[in-house]
Design an enzyme around this catalytic site. Sequence first.
Site, mmCIF file in Angstrom:
data_model
loop_
_atom_site.group_PDB
_atom_site.id
_atom_site.type_symbol
_atom_site.label_atom_id
_atom_site.label_comp_id
_atom_site.label_asym_id
_atom_site.label_seq_id
_atom_site.Cartn_x
_atom_site.Cartn_y
_atom_site.Cartn_z
ATOM 1 N N GLU A 197 0.901 -1.226 0.099
ATOM 2 C CA GLU A 197 0.059 0.226 0.151
ATOM 3 C C GLU A 197 0.958 1.204 0.182
ATOM 4 O OE1 GLU A 197 -2.563 1.510 -0.414
ATOM 5 O OE2 GLU A 197 -4.489 0.605 0.736
ATOM 6 N N ASP A 198 0.415 2.327 -0.369
ATOM 7 C CA ASP A 198 1.061 3.515 -0.405
ATOM 8 C C ASP A 198 0.869 4.239 1.002
ATOM 9 O OD1 ASP A 198 -1.662 4.145 -0.706
ATOM 10 O OD2 ASP A 198 -1.619 5.771 -2.093
ATOM 11 N N ASP A 210 -4.224 5.400 6.514
ATOM 12 C CA ASP A 210 -4.804 6.463 7.246
ATOM 13 C C ASP A 210 -5.799 5.882 8.397
ATOM 14 O OD1 ASP A 210 -5.417 8.969 7.788
ATOM 15 O OD2 ASP A 210 -6.314 9.511 5.834
ATOM 16 N N PHE A 249 -2.082 15.989 4.917
ATOM 17 C CA PHE A 249 -2.296 15.244 3.623
ATOM 18 C C PHE A 249 -1.234 15.548 2.697
ATOM 19 C CE2 PHE A 249 -4.144 14.534 -0.496
ATOM 20 C CZ PHE A 249 -5.038 13.752 -0.309
ATOM 21 N N ARG A 297 1.059 12.883 -8.502
ATOM 22 C CA ARG A 297 1.611 11.445 -8.415
ATOM 23 C C ARG A 297 2.821 11.391 -8.932
ATOM 24 N NH1 ARG A 297 -2.654 7.920 -7.231
ATOM 25 N NH2 ARG A 297 -4.717 8.113 -8.151
HETATM 26 P P1 IMP Z 1 -7.643 4.773 4.704
HETATM 27 O O1 IMP Z 1 -8.710 3.833 4.237
HETATM 28 O O2 IMP Z 1 -8.187 6.162 5.231
HETATM 29 O O3 IMP Z 1 -6.495 3.925 5.525
HETATM 30 O O4 IMP Z 1 -7.011 5.523 3.417
HETATM 31 C C1 IMP Z 1 -6.280 4.736 2.511
HETATM 32 C C2 IMP Z 1 -6.271 5.480 1.103
HETATM 33 O O5 IMP Z 1 -6.539 6.828 1.110
HETATM 34 C C3 IMP Z 1 -4.911 5.188 0.552
HETATM 35 O O6 IMP Z 1 -4.464 4.279 -0.095
HETATM 36 C C4 IMP Z 1 -4.741 6.687 -0.230
HETATM 37 O O7 IMP Z 1 -5.081 6.198 -1.632
HETATM 38 C C5 IMP Z 1 -5.613 7.553 0.445
HETATM 39 N N1 IMP Z 1 -4.883 8.504 1.272
HETATM 40 C C6 IMP Z 1 -5.178 8.460 2.555
HETATM 41 N N2 IMP Z 1 -4.029 9.599 3.160
HETATM 42 C C7 IMP Z 1 -3.481 10.187 1.766
HETATM 43 C C8 IMP Z 1 -2.695 11.324 1.860
HETATM 44 O O8 IMP Z 1 -2.304 11.871 2.821
HETATM 45 N N3 IMP Z 1 -2.440 11.642 0.742
HETATM 46 C C9 IMP Z 1 -3.029 10.925 -0.320
HETATM 47 N N4 IMP Z 1 -3.932 9.880 -0.306
HETATM 48 C C10 IMP Z 1 -4.163 9.568 0.969
#
Ligand code: IMP
Length: 176
Positions: free
Chosen positions: A97-98, A101, A150, A163
């Site tokens: 994963e990138d 959050d 962010f 990106r």
């Molecule tokens: P989660 O479900 O809240 O854990 O979010 C995961 C996904 O949200 C990641 O795979 C990203 O695509 C996106 N995301 C969450 N935080 C960021 C950020 O700070 N920048 C860009 N994308 C984010």
Amino acid sequence: MHKDIKEILFSKEVISKRVNELARMISLDYKNKNLFMVGVLKGCFMFISDLVKNVKLNLNIDFMMISSYDGKQSSGVVRILLDLKQSIEGKDVLIVEDIVDTGLTINYLVKNMKARKPASLEVCTLLNKPSCRKVRVKLKYVGFDIPNKFVVGYGLDYKEYYRNLPYIGVLKDEVI
Ligand code: IMP
């Protein structure tokens, strides 16, 4: 530096060093095994391509694409837009994963993958925002813990832009 970026959190060089460390750890942990890596598109594309270059294993790479954020907010609703081409039953699987959050996306993916009966299942994320967590998730490999900001670049986007930046930076408030 891009005009919309307020601050660089991780330079290209710092990212490269850490990604190589992660690759070394993965290579050791899965020594003598075949590893099945699942990249989560689109955010993982730079990370996974740098990571795999230094993973010294018999490696299978496949991708999933899921819908997660619409802009900046997590919807909590995850949809699979592209699924794996191969079965992962009985395989050692590592999700790449990138960023984690709230944890909602990875939580969904882990549950979905477990139902496919892999031999083992772990998660590798480049970035982790521990203060934002809404569900508990187990992350085996984490590149960097970051504060609740962010971030964009090195694969991560805001509304599909940024990106391509080679570093990870914080967007200026007026851009969001
Ligand atoms: P989660 O479900 O809240 O854990 O979010 C995961 C996904 O949200 C990641 O795979 C990203 O695509 C996106 N995301 C969450 N935080 C960021 C950020 O700070 N920048 C860009 N994308 C984010």
